[in-house]
Design a protein around this motif. Sequence first.
Motif, PDB file in Angstrom:
ATOM      1  N   MET A 120       0.847  -1.195   0.000  1.00 55.23           N
ATOM      2  CA  MET A 120       0.000   0.000   0.000  1.00 55.23           C
ATOM      3  C   MET A 120       0.881   1.243   0.000  1.00 55.23           C
ATOM      4  N   LEU A 121       0.518   2.216  -0.817  1.00 57.00           N
ATOM      5  CA  LEU A 121       1.299   3.447  -0.887  1.00 57.00           C
ATOM      6  C   LEU A 121       1.174   4.260   0.400  1.00 57.00           C
ATOM      7  N   ASN A 122       2.277   4.917   0.725  1.00 58.51           N
ATOM      8  CA  ASN A 122       2.347   5.742   1.925  1.00 58.51           C
ATOM      9  C   ASN A 122       1.795   7.135   1.614  1.00 58.51           C
ATOM     10  N   LEU A 123       0.773   7.576   2.378  1.00 59.00           N
ATOM     11  CA  LEU A 123       0.163   8.882   2.129  1.00 59.00           C
ATOM     12  C   LEU A 123       1.162  10.014   2.344  1.00 59.00           C
ATOM     13  N   ASN A 124       2.095   9.825   3.263  1.00 61.41           N
ATOM     14  CA  ASN A 124       3.112  10.862   3.489  1.00 61.41           C
ATOM     15  C   ASN A 124       3.955  11.075   2.232  1.00 61.41           C
ATOM     16  N   ARG A 125       4.239   9.982   1.523  1.00 61.74           N
ATOM     17  CA  ARG A 125       5.002  10.112   0.285  1.00 61.74           C
ATOM     18  C   ARG A 125       4.193  10.839  -0.788  1.00 61.74           C
ATOM     19  N   LEU A 126       2.902  10.569  -0.818  1.00 68.03           N
ATOM     20  CA  LEU A 126       2.052  11.303  -1.757  1.00 68.03           C
ATOM     21  C   LEU A 126       2.066  12.792  -1.446  1.00 68.03           C
ATOM     22  N   GLN A 127       1.996  13.112  -0.159  1.00 67.96           N
ATOM     23  CA  GLN A 127       2.007  14.517   0.251  1.00 67.96           C
ATOM     24  C   GLN A 127       3.325  15.186  -0.129  1.00 67.96           C
ATOM     25  N   MET A 128       4.416  14.476   0.046  1.00 63.01           N
ATOM     26  CA  MET A 128       5.721  15.029  -0.326  1.00 63.01           C
ATOM     27  C   MET A 128       5.813  15.272  -1.824  1.00 63.01           C
ATOM     28  N   PHE A 129       5.327  14.309  -2.614  1.00 62.77           N
ATOM     29  CA  PHE A 129       5.337  14.455  -4.067  1.00 62.77           C
ATOM     30  C   PHE A 129       4.511  15.667  -4.489  1.00 62.77           C
ATOM     31  N   VAL A 130       3.332  15.814  -3.927  1.00 55.35           N
ATOM     32  CA  VAL A 130       2.463  16.943  -4.261  1.00 55.35           C
ATOM     33  C   VAL A 130       3.126  18.263  -3.871  1.00 55.35           C
ATOM     34  N   ALA A 131       3.767  18.299  -2.719  1.00 52.29           N
ATOM     35  CA  ALA A 131       4.432  19.530  -2.267  1.00 52.29           C
ATOM     36  C   ALA A 131       5.560  19.927  -3.220  1.00 52.29           C
ATOM     37  N   ILE A 132       6.317  18.947  -3.704  1.00 57.62           N
ATOM     38  CA  ILE A 132       7.406  19.229  -4.653  1.00 57.62           C
ATOM     39  C   ILE A 132       6.841  19.847  -5.925  1.00 57.62           C
ATOM     40  N   VAL A 133       5.753  19.273  -6.420  1.00 54.88           N
ATOM     41  CA  VAL A 133       5.152  19.779  -7.670  1.00 54.88           C
ATOM     42  C   VAL A 133       4.577  21.173  -7.462  1.00 54.88           C
ATOM     43  N   GLU A 134       3.856  21.371  -6.370  1.00 55.27           N
ATOM     44  CA  GLU A 134       3.187  22.654  -6.143  1.00 55.27           C
ATOM     45  C   GLU A 134       4.178  23.791  -5.910  1.00 55.27           C
ATOM     46  N   THR A 135       5.259  23.503  -5.220  1.00 55.02           N
ATOM     47  CA  THR A 135       6.250  24.552  -4.946  1.00 55.02           C
ATOM     48  C   THR A 135       7.266  24.688  -6.063  1.00 55.02           C
ATOM     49  N   GLY A 136       7.434  23.611  -6.862  1.00 59.74           N
ATOM     50  CA  GLY A 136       8.414  23.639  -7.936  1.00 59.74           C
ATOM     51  C   GLY A 136       9.844  23.568  -7.461  1.00 59.74           C
ATOM     52  N   SER A 137      10.029  23.155  -6.214  1.00 58.71           N
ATOM     53  CA  SER A 137      11.373  23.161  -5.645  1.00 58.71           C
ATOM     54  C   SER A 137      11.455  22.184  -4.475  1.00 58.71           C
ATOM     55  N   PHE A 138      12.537  21.402  -4.433  1.00 66.18           N
ATOM     56  CA  PHE A 138      12.765  20.521  -3.287  1.00 66.18           C
ATOM     57  C   PHE A 138      12.996  21.348  -2.024  1.00 66.18           C
ATOM     58  N   THR A 139      13.703  22.469  -2.168  1.00 64.32           N
ATOM     59  CA  THR A 139      13.998  23.312  -1.009  1.00 64.32           C
ATOM     60  C   THR A 139      12.725  23.885  -0.410  1.00 64.32           C
ATOM     61  N   LYS A 140      11.855  24.436  -1.261  1.00 67.21           N
ATOM     62  CA  LYS A 140      10.607  25.030  -0.769  1.00 67.21           C
ATOM     63  C   LYS A 140       9.672  23.960  -0.219  1.00 67.21           C
ATOM     64  N   ALA A 141       9.626  22.811  -0.878  1.00 65.49           N
ATOM     65  CA  ALA A 141       8.768  21.730  -0.397  1.00 65.49           C
ATOM     66  C   ALA A 141       9.238  21.229   0.962  1.00 65.49           C
ATOM     67  N   ALA A 142      10.546  21.099   1.127  1.00 61.30           N
ATOM     68  CA  ALA A 142      11.086  20.647   2.413  1.00 61.30           C
ATOM     69  C   ALA A 142      10.746  21.639   3.514  1.00 61.30           C
ATOM     70  N   ALA A 143      10.841  22.939   3.199  1.00 68.05           N
ATOM     71  CA  ALA A 143      10.530  23.960   4.206  1.00 68.05           C
ATOM     72  C   ALA A 143       9.052  23.937   4.566  1.00 68.05           C
ATOM     73  N   SER A 144       8.192  23.743   3.578  1.00 70.14           N
ATOM     74  CA  SER A 144       6.750  23.751   3.845  1.00 70.14           C
ATOM     75  C   SER A 144       6.318  22.551   4.677  1.00 70.14           C
ATOM     76  N   LEU A 145       7.020  21.423   4.522  1.00 68.66           N
ATOM     77  CA  LEU A 145       6.669  20.205   5.261  1.00 68.66           C
ATOM     78  C   LEU A 145       7.524  20.006   6.506  1.00 68.66           C
ATOM     79  N   ASP A 146       8.517  20.888   6.685  1.00 64.11           N
ATOM     80  CA  ASP A 146       9.426  20.809   7.828  1.00 64.11           C
ATOM     81  C   ASP A 146      10.182  19.474   7.846  1.00 64.11           C
ATOM     82  N   VAL A 147      10.718  19.116   6.678  1.00 62.00           N
ATOM     83  CA  VAL A 147      11.561  17.927   6.561  1.00 62.00           C
ATOM     84  C   VAL A 147      12.826  18.333   5.800  1.00 62.00           C
ATOM     85  N   THR A 148      13.771  17.409   5.687  1.00 64.34           N
ATOM     86  CA  THR A 148      15.008  17.713   4.964  1.00 64.34           C
ATOM     87  C   THR A 148      14.852  17.392   3.483  1.00 64.34           C
ATOM     88  N   LYS A 149      15.692  18.018   2.654  1.00 62.76           N
ATOM     89  CA  LYS A 149      15.684  17.713   1.218  1.00 62.76           C
ATOM     90  C   LYS A 149      16.063  16.258   0.981  1.00 62.76           C
TER      91      LYS A 149
END
Length: 298
Positions: A1-30
Amino acid sequence: MLNLNRLQMFVAIVETGSFTKAAASLDVTKAMLSFNLKQLEGELGVSLLTRTTRRIALTDAGQRFFDSCVQVLSQAEAAIDAARSSHAALTGNLRVTSTAEYGAHMVVPALAAFAQRHEGLKVDFSASPGLADLVSERFDLALRLGSLRDSTYRAALMERFASVPVASAAYLARHAAPEMPQQLQALDGIFHARFEGPLSWTHTASGDIVATTHPRQRIVTDNAAGMRSFALAGAGVAILPDWLVRDDVAAGRLQRLLPAYALPEQGVYAVYPNTRHLPAKVGMFIAFLRDFIANQHT
């Protein structure tokens, strides 16, 4: 079964257009984002993103998967909200969009008051003159003015308002104020980019439709604030919400034209995605906003 957290991370990367911005928005590391994206692509057996030193782009499979992820995450959040609503305070994010003008006039004050009541809720307001895609842009709610066209969303009428023609004293010093709607055709019009005519005018005394006309199109802008600014600068006649120009008319900065005639009232609608479960935060804010609006008019 797919991990929902991974889906959220993928969506954040696409929406922000940046690994750096996505990491900051989710409070995780790149590094954590990269690891989970690789795991996700491995589980799916497809590449979701193409990465260069300058940009991130979705593959065809990635675009289709992104659209599905947005819906899955929205449904998951709605289910969580529904489960929590009966016994817990509101949490998470409430993302709302509207025009900048109606936002400043009504939505932002209402959101501020709502946030004070629900300290565990984060509020995200976005002002835009266009019509946001609520699902792909992950908005919980939009406040839209005018007539509704998109049947894929649900909508609730919040209030109605009048639209009035106005012009500055400086413009009217150069052009005679119209006494009938047909005379507008000789005047310079300031229009919204999404305007679709003609306009039907009703004589307030008789109730008869007397004309379907508007000023000649001279100036176009994509927001009501720009229309108001052009009108204040003496550029022509603008037809604007009464709540936007009420203070200008009272102060004499603008003059209301054709007081014996009226345009059909427009609506303000709370529009939200057509999901199976209405998130508690959305339902509660809609009810709160309706009461907030009613109190402003008393």
